[in-house]
Motif scaffolding. Structure first.
Motif, PDB file in Angstrom:
ATOM      1  N   LEU A 456       0.807  -1.219   0.000  1.00 47.73           N
ATOM      2  CA  LEU A 456       0.000   0.000   0.000  1.00 47.73           C
ATOM      3  C   LEU A 456       0.839   1.268   0.000  1.00 47.73           C
ATOM      4  N   VAL A 457       1.951   1.280   0.739  1.00 46.28           N
ATOM      5  CA  VAL A 457       2.771   2.490   0.796  1.00 46.28           C
ATOM      6  C   VAL A 457       3.363   2.809  -0.576  1.00 46.28           C
ATOM      7  N   ILE A 458       3.888   1.785  -1.268  1.00 43.30           N
ATOM      8  CA  ILE A 458       4.435   2.005  -2.607  1.00 43.30           C
ATOM      9  C   ILE A 458       3.335   2.443  -3.566  1.00 43.30           C
ATOM     10  N   CYS A 459       2.189   1.782  -3.523  1.00 44.21           N
ATOM     11  CA  CYS A 459       1.105   2.088  -4.464  1.00 44.21           C
ATOM     12  C   CYS A 459       0.528   3.471  -4.241  1.00 44.21           C
ATOM     13  N   GLU A 460       0.428   3.896  -2.980  1.00 45.85           N
ATOM     14  CA  GLU A 460      -0.141   5.225  -2.719  1.00 45.85           C
ATOM     15  C   GLU A 460       0.778   6.320  -3.249  1.00 45.85           C
ATOM     16  N   GLN A 461       2.093   6.132  -3.115  1.00 46.47           N
ATOM     17  CA  GLN A 461       3.034   7.112  -3.650  1.00 46.47           C
ATOM     18  C   GLN A 461       2.980   7.145  -5.172  1.00 46.47           C
ATOM     19  N   MET A 462       2.881   5.990  -5.790  1.00 46.18           N
ATOM     20  CA  MET A 462       2.767   5.931  -7.245  1.00 46.18           C
ATOM     21  C   MET A 462       1.478   6.597  -7.711  1.00 46.18           C
ATOM     22  N   ALA A 463       0.385   6.370  -7.007  1.00 44.81           N
ATOM     23  CA  ALA A 463      -0.894   6.984  -7.380  1.00 44.81           C
ATOM     24  C   ALA A 463      -0.806   8.501  -7.322  1.00 44.81           C
ATOM     25  N   ALA A 464      -0.157   9.025  -6.276  1.00 45.03           N
ATOM     26  CA  ALA A 464      -0.039  10.475  -6.139  1.00 45.03           C
ATOM     27  C   ALA A 464       0.832  11.080  -7.239  1.00 45.03           C
ATOM     28  N   MET A 465       1.932  10.403  -7.587  1.00 45.97           N
ATOM     29  CA  MET A 465       2.873  10.961  -8.565  1.00 45.97           C
ATOM     30  C   MET A 465       2.435  10.748 -10.003  1.00 45.97           C
ATOM     31  N   ALA A 466       1.593   9.744 -10.252  1.00 44.03           N
ATOM     32  CA  ALA A 466       1.272   9.374 -11.628  1.00 44.03           C
ATOM     33  C   ALA A 466       0.389  10.388 -12.338  1.00 44.03           C
ATOM     34  N   VAL A 467      -0.211  11.328 -11.601  1.00 44.91           N
ATOM     35  CA  VAL A 467      -1.138  12.257 -12.243  1.00 44.91           C
ATOM     36  C   VAL A 467      -0.608  13.687 -12.279  1.00 44.91           C
ATOM     37  N   VAL A 468       0.696  13.880 -12.002  1.00 45.03           N
ATOM     38  CA  VAL A 468       1.254  15.230 -12.003  1.00 45.03           C
ATOM     39  C   VAL A 468       2.489  15.288 -12.887  1.00 45.03           C
ATOM     40  N   SER A 469       2.849  16.502 -13.291  1.00 50.71           N
ATOM     41  CA  SER A 469       4.092  16.716 -14.028  1.00 50.71           C
ATOM     42  C   SER A 469       5.242  16.850 -13.040  1.00 50.71           C
ATOM     43  N   HIS A 470       6.474  16.938 -13.563  1.00 47.69           N
ATOM     44  CA  HIS A 470       7.657  17.032 -12.714  1.00 47.69           C
ATOM     45  C   HIS A 470       7.588  18.236 -11.785  1.00 47.69           C
ATOM     46  N   GLN A 471       6.980  19.317 -12.228  1.00 47.57           N
ATOM     47  CA  GLN A 471       6.861  20.526 -11.422  1.00 47.57           C
ATOM     48  C   GLN A 471       6.218  20.257 -10.072  1.00 47.57           C
ATOM     49  N   TYR A 472       5.257  19.352 -10.022  1.00 41.38           N
ATOM     50  CA  TYR A 472       4.468  19.154  -8.806  1.00 41.38           C
ATOM     51  C   TYR A 472       4.810  17.874  -8.051  1.00 41.38           C
ATOM     52  N   VAL A 473       5.853  17.150  -8.469  1.00 39.30           N
ATOM     53  CA  VAL A 473       6.199  15.904  -7.778  1.00 39.30           C
ATOM     54  C   VAL A 473       6.566  16.168  -6.320  1.00 39.30           C
ATOM     55  N   ALA A 474       7.420  17.159  -6.066  1.00 40.21           N
ATOM     56  CA  ALA A 474       7.841  17.447  -4.695  1.00 40.21           C
ATOM     57  C   ALA A 474       6.660  17.848  -3.825  1.00 40.21           C
ATOM     58  N   VAL A 475       5.807  18.704  -4.366  1.00 43.25           N
ATOM     59  CA  VAL A 475       4.672  19.196  -3.579  1.00 43.25           C
ATOM     60  C   VAL A 475       3.659  18.091  -3.330  1.00 43.25           C
ATOM     61  N   ILE A 476       3.407  17.239  -4.342  1.00 41.88           N
ATOM     62  CA  ILE A 476       2.403  16.194  -4.155  1.00 41.88           C
ATOM     63  C   ILE A 476       2.879  15.167  -3.128  1.00 41.88           C
ATOM     64  N   LEU A 477       4.174  14.858  -3.109  1.00 45.01           N
ATOM     65  CA  LEU A 477       4.701  13.952  -2.092  1.00 45.01           C
ATOM     66  C   LEU A 477       4.675  14.603  -0.710  1.00 45.01           C
ATOM     67  N   ALA A 478       4.893  15.921  -0.661  1.00 41.24           N
ATOM     68  CA  ALA A 478       4.788  16.629   0.618  1.00 41.24           C
ATOM     69  C   ALA A 478       3.354  16.599   1.125  1.00 41.24           C
ATOM     70  N   PHE A 479       2.408  16.775   0.209  1.00 44.49           N
ATOM     71  CA  PHE A 479       0.997  16.753   0.583  1.00 44.49           C
ATOM     72  C   PHE A 479       0.615  15.368   1.099  1.00 44.49           C
ATOM     73  N   GLU A 480       1.083  14.335   0.406  1.00 46.80           N
ATOM     74  CA  GLU A 480       0.824  12.965   0.853  1.00 46.80           C
ATOM     75  C   GLU A 480       1.490  12.704   2.203  1.00 46.80           C
ATOM     76  N   GLY A 481       2.704  13.218   2.376  1.00 47.21           N
ATOM     77  CA  GLY A 481       3.397  13.075   3.647  1.00 47.21           C
ATOM     78  C   GLY A 481       2.711  13.813   4.775  1.00 47.21           C
ATOM     79  N   MET A 482       2.100  14.968   4.455  1.00 44.83           N
ATOM     80  CA  MET A 482       1.358  15.706   5.476  1.00 44.83           C
ATOM     81  C   MET A 482       0.193  14.873   5.994  1.00 44.83           C
ATOM     82  N   PHE A 483      -0.525  14.210   5.076  1.00 48.37           N
ATOM     83  CA  PHE A 483      -1.643  13.369   5.498  1.00 48.37           C
ATOM     84  C   PHE A 483      -1.158  12.245   6.411  1.00 48.37           C
TER      85      PHE A 483
END
Length: 587
Positions: A456-483
């Motif tokens: 689940l941990v690997i899949c959730e990170q892949m799900a978050a990153m798979a729908v964004v461009s490189h510009q938003y990878v850092a922010v989307i992982l931060a958002f996921e990490g905040m949750f």
């Protein structure tokens, strides 16, 4: 259908949403053609300076430099995971040394909140100032936190040290994750994330003996002092390699120095807006004030009716409402575009992350103490059992990474394997985590949770990153990490509330009459609990009180886990095999 046939069926070269049969870019705001174009190796002009810098750095990496960087990452994770294992084993003894063992969970609340929320401004530091700068800052914060833990003289200082420690620890791991995302293709990223976490498989066997050796010798302070020296020694070489290649790209003219033309005050205002400073203050303050009363109410004479407790809950709630209104109506700049923030795959992945951590911290907060008191395990033996999750999940994550690389998809792994197995593992512990139950059943449940967690941990990170461009990878992982961090804080609050509400009450009910005078010390000190011989009436009473508290914790955790079912169902079934998300020399 056999597994190879199932995987072959999912080898679809077109990124299609299986629910709508539309190309994924029609809903996820991604221009797939742009990501696959022949000129995709050019440095992006419409992204922030830090993203441009890492793209430029990736173009000047040599293969040797990239291999050395990944070897360094492995060493850093090895030392950091060993340090985390030692810290987790020492934590109950630190709080017990101040006669406040019951605050074991409470000390995690603020550190989890701040540690998780800090990833949001850190993402902006990485995107605006650069990857080397953010990484170096986290080395400093982590080292300061370890030094503070080694030198603390009361539980308040230890709690403050935990904040520095978790900000630095989470920030360091997050910075390394962003580097891996910057230097790996999407189809290989799950595998590289699994590689980076693989040191946990070995260090799980080392942390317990080190902690036990330190406790029996120099004392718990040196357990932290050792890593205050080792941590900067193993983390700084990677920073040097990053900085060297950054400067190499700058000398070649690929990175251009920019003059903002702003005055000092204008720069302060600019970065306050870029980092959404006011919003961060609102959400951090709101979550802290709202969650802390759950672990502190028993220390007030009037309990929940105490004015301080009531005020904290009310003002915490108001600050959280204020944060929502600020982000929706008044924030000059938010961290993510609104369409990404509300995207069902992103939101589902973040909810999954948060719920998993809520459940984890509910049942895991006093697990090590339970194993020592109820199952009569040593510190080392207890650490082995508590780290079954680490071993199993890190090993299985490599398998999951290979399956994602082969099939190009991740949703089926999460939905049909990870979700049911984690609910089963936690649910079974309601029955098995009780006095007079064979430890083998607890180990079995831990294995179920480990395999599901690695998925689940690997899949959730892949799900978050798979729908964004490189510009938003850092922010989307931060958002996921905040949750996940906020989920951990909520879980710690719930576990502390259950513990402080159930454990002392059951002690008072079960303790022999001649031990009632020692109730407060037994409640507060793990070593006092362990001082009573196994089989004695007092030890039996303590064990039964543990069992009752654990039962309520596990029921709560199992109920919370029901939320992960819809959070995964809403994901798109995204094909990640052919995406080109990052630029330069990558894995």
């Amino acid at each position: 259908m056999s597994l190879p046939s199932f995987l072959e069926k999912h080898r679809d070269p077109t990124p299609v949403d299986e629910d709508t049969k539309k190309p994924i870019d029609s809903e996820a705001n991604i221009n797939v053609q742009e990501q696959r174009s022949d000129d995709s190796e050019r440095i992006s002009e419409d992204v922030q300076a830090g993203v441009q810098a890492i793209q430029a750095t990736a173009t000047v990496w040599t293969t040797t430099a990239l291999i050395i960087a990944y070897i360094m990452i492995f060493i850093i994770y090895f030392v950091d995971s060993m340090q985390q294992n030692v810290t987790a084993a020492l934590n109950p003894y630190v709080t017990s040394s101040f006669a406040l063992h019951s605050l074991t969970a409470a000390t995690n609340i603020m550190s989890n909140i701040i540690g998780g929320l800090f990833k949001l401004p850190l993402a902006k530091i990485l995107d605006i100032w650069g990857r080397p700068q953010g990484y170096f800052a986290m080395i400093v914060v982590l080292t300061v936190g370890i030094v503070m833990m080694a030198g603390c003289n009361n539980v308040e200082t230890y709690a403050a040290a935990q904040v520095f420690y978790w900000v630095g620890y989470n920030g360091l791991g997050y910075s390394l994750s962003i580097f891996i995302a910057d230097t790996s293709s999407l189809k290989n990223r799950a595998l590289m994330f699994a590689y980076s976490n693989s040191p946990y498989i070995a260090t799980v066997w080392i942390g317990g003996p080190i902690a036990e050796s330190v406790l029996g010798g120099a004392g718990w302070r040196w357990g932290f002092g050792i890593f205050a020296i080792v941590t900067p020694a193993v983390t700084l070489p990677l920073w040097g390699l990053l900085a060297w290649n950054h400067n190499k790209a700058k000398k070649l003219g690929i990175i251009h120095r920019r003059n903002s033309g702003r005055t000092f005050l204008q720069s302060v205002k600019y970065y306050a807006i870029e980092f959404d400073l006011f919003g961060l203050i609102l959400i951090a303050g709101g979550l802290a004030l709202f969650l802390l009363p759950f672990s502190l109410y028993t220390y007030q004479g009037e309990g929940w009716r105490a004015p301080m407790i009531i005020c904290m809950i009310i003002f915490g709630g108001l600050l959280l409402i204020g944060f929502g209104l600020w982000e929706k109506y008044w924030a000059p700049k938010t961290f993510l575009p609104y369409d990404l923030l509300t995207d069902r795959t992103v939101l589902g992945a973040c909810i999954l992350s948060g719920v998993l951590f809520v459940a984890w911290y509910i049942w895991n907060a006093y697990f090590s103490s339970f194993l020592q008191v109820v199952n009569d395990l040593s510190v080392t033996e207890a650490s082995y059992v508590t780290r079954i999750y680490t071993i199993g999940s890190c090993f299985w994550a490599v398998v999951v990474g290979l399956l994602i690389r082969w099939s190009g998809r991740f949703k089926w792994l999460a939905l049909y394997f990870g979700v049911p197995l984690t609910i089963l593992g936690v649910g079974l512990m309601i029955h098995f985590r009780q006095p007079n139950t064979d430890i083998g059943y607890i180990v079995m449940c831990q294995l179920f949770i480990a395999l599901s967690g690695g998925t689940l941990v690997i899949c959730e990170q892949m799900a978050a990153m798979a729908v964004v461009s490189h510009q938003y990878v850092a922010v989307i992982l931060a958002f996921e990490g905040m949750f996940s961090s906020v989920g951990g804080a909520i879980g710690s609050s719930i576990s502390a509330a259950i513990w402080t509400g159930v454990f002392p009450d059951r002690l008072a009910r079960y303790l022999p009459a001649d031990e009632m005078a020692n109730l407060a010390m037994i409640y507060a000190d793990l070593e006092t609990q362990l001082s009573y011989p196994v089989g004695s009436p007092t030890r039996d009473a303590i064990q039964q009180a543990y069992g009752d508290a654990q039962k309520y914790m596990l029921i709560a955790a199992t109920a919370v886990l029901s939320l992960i079912i819809p959070s995964v169902i809403v994901w798109r079934d995204i094909q990640v095999k052919d995406f080109k998300q990052v630029k330069g020399r990558v894995v």
